[in-house]
Structures are given as structure tokens and as C-alpha cells.
Design a protein around this motif. Structure first.
Motif, PDB file in Angstrom:
ATOM      1  N   GLU A  54       0.836  -1.196   0.000  1.00 46.84           N
ATOM      2  CA  GLU A  54       0.000   0.000   0.000  1.00 46.84           C
ATOM      3  C   GLU A  54       0.870   1.245   0.000  1.00 46.84           C
ATOM      4  OE1 GLU A  54      -4.353   0.281   1.582  1.00 46.84           O
ATOM      5  OE2 GLU A  54      -2.961   0.641   3.236  1.00 46.84           O
ATOM      6  N   MET A  55       0.710   2.071  -1.017  1.00 45.94           N
ATOM      7  CA  MET A  55       1.503   3.283  -1.172  1.00 45.94           C
ATOM      8  C   MET A  55       0.645   4.491  -0.812  1.00 45.94           C
ATOM      9  SD  MET A  55       3.814   4.431  -4.460  1.00 45.94           S
ATOM     10  CE  MET A  55       2.450   4.711  -5.576  1.00 45.94           C
ATOM     11  N   THR A  56       1.169   5.333   0.064  1.00 45.07           N
ATOM     12  CA  THR A  56       0.477   6.555   0.456  1.00 45.07           C
ATOM     13  C   THR A  56       0.934   7.683  -0.448  1.00 45.07           C
ATOM     14  OG1 THR A  56       0.432   5.808   2.760  1.00 45.07           O
ATOM     15  CG2 THR A  56      -0.010   8.132   2.353  1.00 45.07           C
ATOM     16  N   VAL A  57       0.011   8.264  -1.207  1.00 47.57           N
ATOM     17  CA  VAL A  57       0.359   9.330  -2.140  1.00 47.57           C
ATOM     18  C   VAL A  57      -0.272  10.640  -1.674  1.00 47.57           C
ATOM     19  CG1 VAL A  57       0.661   7.802  -4.123  1.00 47.57           C
ATOM     20  CG2 VAL A  57      -1.582   8.754  -3.658  1.00 47.57           C
ATOM     21  N   VAL A  58       0.447  11.733  -1.898  1.00 49.42           N
ATOM     22  CA  VAL A  58       0.001  13.058  -1.488  1.00 49.42           C
ATOM     23  C   VAL A  58      -0.874  13.648  -2.587  1.00 49.42           C
ATOM     24  CG1 VAL A  58       0.732  15.351  -0.778  1.00 49.42           C
ATOM     25  CG2 VAL A  58       2.097  13.358  -0.124  1.00 49.42           C
ATOM     26  N   MET A  59      -2.110  14.000  -2.262  1.00 53.76           N
ATOM     27  CA  MET A  59      -3.023  14.557  -3.243  1.00 53.76           C
ATOM     28  C   MET A  59      -2.685  15.995  -3.612  1.00 53.76           C
ATOM     29  SD  MET A  59      -5.527  12.417  -4.246  1.00 53.76           S
ATOM     30  CE  MET A  59      -4.111  11.379  -4.594  1.00 53.76           C
ATOM     31  N   GLY A  60      -2.265  16.780  -2.639  1.00 51.64           N
ATOM     32  CA  GLY A  60      -1.976  18.186  -2.900  1.00 51.64           C
ATOM     33  C   GLY A  60      -2.222  19.012  -1.664  1.00 51.64           C
ATOM     34  N   ASP A  61      -2.049  20.319  -1.794  1.00 51.15           N
ATOM     35  CA  ASP A  61      -2.205  21.205  -0.642  1.00 51.15           C
ATOM     36  C   ASP A  61      -3.574  21.030   0.017  1.00 51.15           C
ATOM     37  OD1 ASP A  61       0.298  22.274  -0.924  1.00 51.15           O
ATOM     38  OD2 ASP A  61      -0.361  23.916  -2.209  1.00 51.15           O
ATOM     39  N   ALA A  62      -3.568  20.741   1.314  1.00 53.60           N
ATOM     40  CA  ALA A  62      -4.760  20.716   2.173  1.00 53.60           C
ATOM     41  C   ALA A  62      -5.812  19.701   1.744  1.00 53.60           C
ATOM     42  CB  ALA A  62      -5.402  22.102   2.244  1.00 53.60           C
TER      43      ALA A  62
END
Length: 348
Positions: free
Chosen positions: A226-234
Motif C-alpha cells: 500500500e503506497m500513500t500518495v500526497v493529493m496536494g495542498d490541504a
């Protein structure tokens, strides 16, 4: 007595002639190379509408009317040499450049022509609308032309534009102000890459490249990891888990690589399905594609908001993937500490 000396390391002095002859006697191997791999496709759709050409033309070129049956126009719609977003208000849009706008007359049909790119970064295609008087009303024809589109380009367009033309006809007949129901598929992203498909896939799935273009803060593209990816600011993170990975040369008939995944957000009760794949387009180029589906099973009340967030994430990720394969010496945009802000086009 001759004063000519043999070359160093060659007591016979015959290296020169042998080297010259070798160039005329190449190894027994293939020397042919591909020089072009282009596909040209055209979709033509038509409908007869029991309205005069002037009424049909107004519905096609008035931004307020277009918003009712096609998409919200953000910019100068139907004005030559202008660019405009045709926005579907769920994160996805067409970025258009208008080339021609000539209204119908008694002697000539009306014609609206433009170029567009899906989500601002997809391959460019040409669209031409022709509005002509016919017996009992107006004949509307749409022609879309593409060079090296995705292999399933026709099916994505419904084998043409029958649905969109029916929406135009329904708007003119009933005055309806809605376009289509909520879509269970998408976002769908396409981005051209300046490298052959196998080379591009190897480059993009390398651990260092994954960290750049997918922006993970944990995990990998290994199956079931399972990879945690950052969607974007806030906007938080998402959990991406690869469920199937097919590498180059493993699966008939195309032998092209792809991966399937599940994407879940912490507030979602169920995941979305997804697929990332690549295919050749033209010579020494490829097309990276990302597709998600299953919105009807996610079970969240504000699905359109989440869809916009995902579309923005994948649009920026595709632009970063394209940048990774940029040829040496090509001008690149500046990169700041927030890699997710890099985008290939205005996402609204």
C-alpha cells in the motif's frame, strides 16, 4: 632500399586495407530500421434537427447555451484564435483553440473548427462542426480527426459523437438544461511521452522515478504493497495498492506493460478501481494513460468534489511523468518544493 615503416603493432603493414574492406563487409545481422509508425483516424457523426440553421448555430456558439448540453465555457468560446476551457465541472475538461467560426448563410453552411486537448495535456485532435440547411430543418455533421490517438480512441468517443449530437438535438427540442447524469468512470488521463513504450515504462516504474511523479510518502508499486500518495495542498492523501502488475513481454496480444490498482481515501468506505498503462504512438513515442472507475460503489455524498481532487492529482502526476522523459537540453519548467503543483494545463 625502401624507407616505409610498418605501422606500430602491425609487422605486416596490412591493417589499413583490412579495415577499409571490413566496412564493405558488414556483419550478418539486421540493418533495417522503422522510419514511420503513424495512424490517422477520423470519426464522422451526423444528425438532422427540425430547427432552422440559425437556431442550431446559436445553440452551438452561444456559451450560455453550450453549458446546457455540452460543457461550461470558460473563456472566449467560438471566437477565432482564442483559447477556452470546455469544463465538465467534475475536474475534467477540454482545452480548446478556436480556428474558424463562420455562421451559416443562405448560400454556405456554417462551420466551427477548433483543436482541443483532453485535460489540457492530452494529444491534440481537430474537431469541425458543419451546420447546413436541409429539407425540413438542419443537418449537423461533426468530424474529429487525430494522428496516433489511443488504440481505443474510437470506443472512447462512442464510435463517433452520437451522444453529444443527441444532447444538442434534445436541448433544441425541449430546452433541457442538463447535460448528462453522473459518470461512474474517470478521471481518464492521457499524456504523450517522448520515448518508446518499453523504455518509458522502465523509466517511470523505477523507484526514484515513482517517488517523483506519483509523490508517495510511503510504500511502493510492488503488488499488495500500500503506497500513500500526497493529493496536494490541504486535500490529504490517498492509499494506492497495486493488485496486478504485468511487465513488458508477458501478456498476449500486445505484450505491453500495465498495472491495475485500488485507490482509497481515508473517508471512503470503498475503493476505486484503476489502471495505468502505456502504448506506442508514432515513432519513438508513447502514450501514458490512467483510468479510474467504480464511483457508484464508493458510497460518499460529495463524490464530485473528490473526483475533482483526483483529476487534479493525476493531471499533475502525468505532467511530472512527461517531464522525467524530457530530452536532454530541452527547456523544463522550474520545480519548487511542492511537486504536486506542477501541472500540464489549467485544471480549473
Amino acid at each position: 632500399m625502401s624507407t616505409e615503416q610498418p605501422q606500430s603493432g602491425d609487422p605486416t603493414g596490412m591493417a589499413g586495407p583490412v579495415t577499409d574492406d571490413a566496412r564493405l563487409f558488414p556483419p550478418l545481422q539486421g540493418r533495417a530500421v522503422p522510419v514511420a509508425q503513424d495512424r490517422w483516424e477520423r470519426l464522422v457523426s451526423a444528425v438532422d434537427i427540425p430547427q432552422p440553421p440559425e437556431a442550431v448555430w446559436a445553440a452551438l456558439t452561444d456559451p450560455g447555451r453550450v453549458a446546457h448540453w455540452f460543457g461550461v465555457c470558460r473563456g472566449n468560446w467560438a471566437r477565432a484564435d482564442c483559447e477556452v476551457m470546455l469544463d465538465f465541472e467534475d475536474g475534467e475538461f477540454f482545452w480548446c483553440r478556436i480556428q474558424q467560426n463562420s455562421a451559416p448563410t443562405a448560400d454556405h453552411p456554417g462551420r466551427l473548427r477548433y483543436l482541443w486537448r483532453w485535460v489540457g495535456i492530452g494529444p491534440v485532435t481537430s474537431v469541425t462542426w458543419t451546420v447546413a440547411a436541409s429539407e425540413g430543418g438542419t443537418s449537423v455533421t461533426v468530424v474529429e480527426e487525430a494522428v496516433n490517438p489511443p488504440s481505443d480512441w474510437r470506443s472512447w468517443n462512442g464510435m463517433g459523437w452520437p451522444g453529444i449530437l443527441d444532447q444538442l438535438a434534445a436541448h433544441l427540442r425541449t430546452g433541457t438544461t442538463w447535460r448528462w447524469p453522473w459518470r461512474r468512470m474517470g478521471p481518464y488521463l492521457q499524456v504523450p511521452l517522448p520515448a518508446p513504450p518499453f523504455q518509458a515504462w522502465e523509466a517511470l516504474t523505477a523507484p526514484g522515478a515513482v517517488r517523483h511523479w506519483l509523490q508517495p510518502c510511503a510504500g511502493s508499486l510492488a503488488v499488495d504493497d500500500e503506497m500513500t500518495v500526497v493529493m496536494g495542498d490541504a486535500s490529504g492523501c490517498a492509499l494506492l495498492k497495486v493488485t496486478r502488475l504485468v511487465d513488458s513481454g508477458q501478456e498476449f496480444p500486445s505484450y505491453l506493460p500495465y498495472l491495475e490498482f485500488e485507490l482509497r481515501r481515508p473517508r471512503w468506505p470503498a475503493p476505486l478501481a484503476g489502471r495505468i498503462w502505456i502504448e506506442p504512438v508514432g515513432l519513438h513515442e508513447s502514450l501514458l494513460q490512467v483510468f479510474q472507475s467504480g464511483w457508484e460503489g464508493v458510497g460518499i455524498p460529495a463524490a464530485v468534489v473528490e473526483r475533482r481532487i483526483l483529476t487534479g492529482y493525476w493531471t499533475s502526476a502525468a505532467a511530472r511523468a512527461q517531464m522525467l522523459l524530457r530530452p536532454p537540453g530541452a527547456q523544463a519548467p522550474p520545480i519548487g518544493p511542492h511537486g504536486w503543483s506542477l501541472s500540464g494545463g489549467d485544471d480549473g
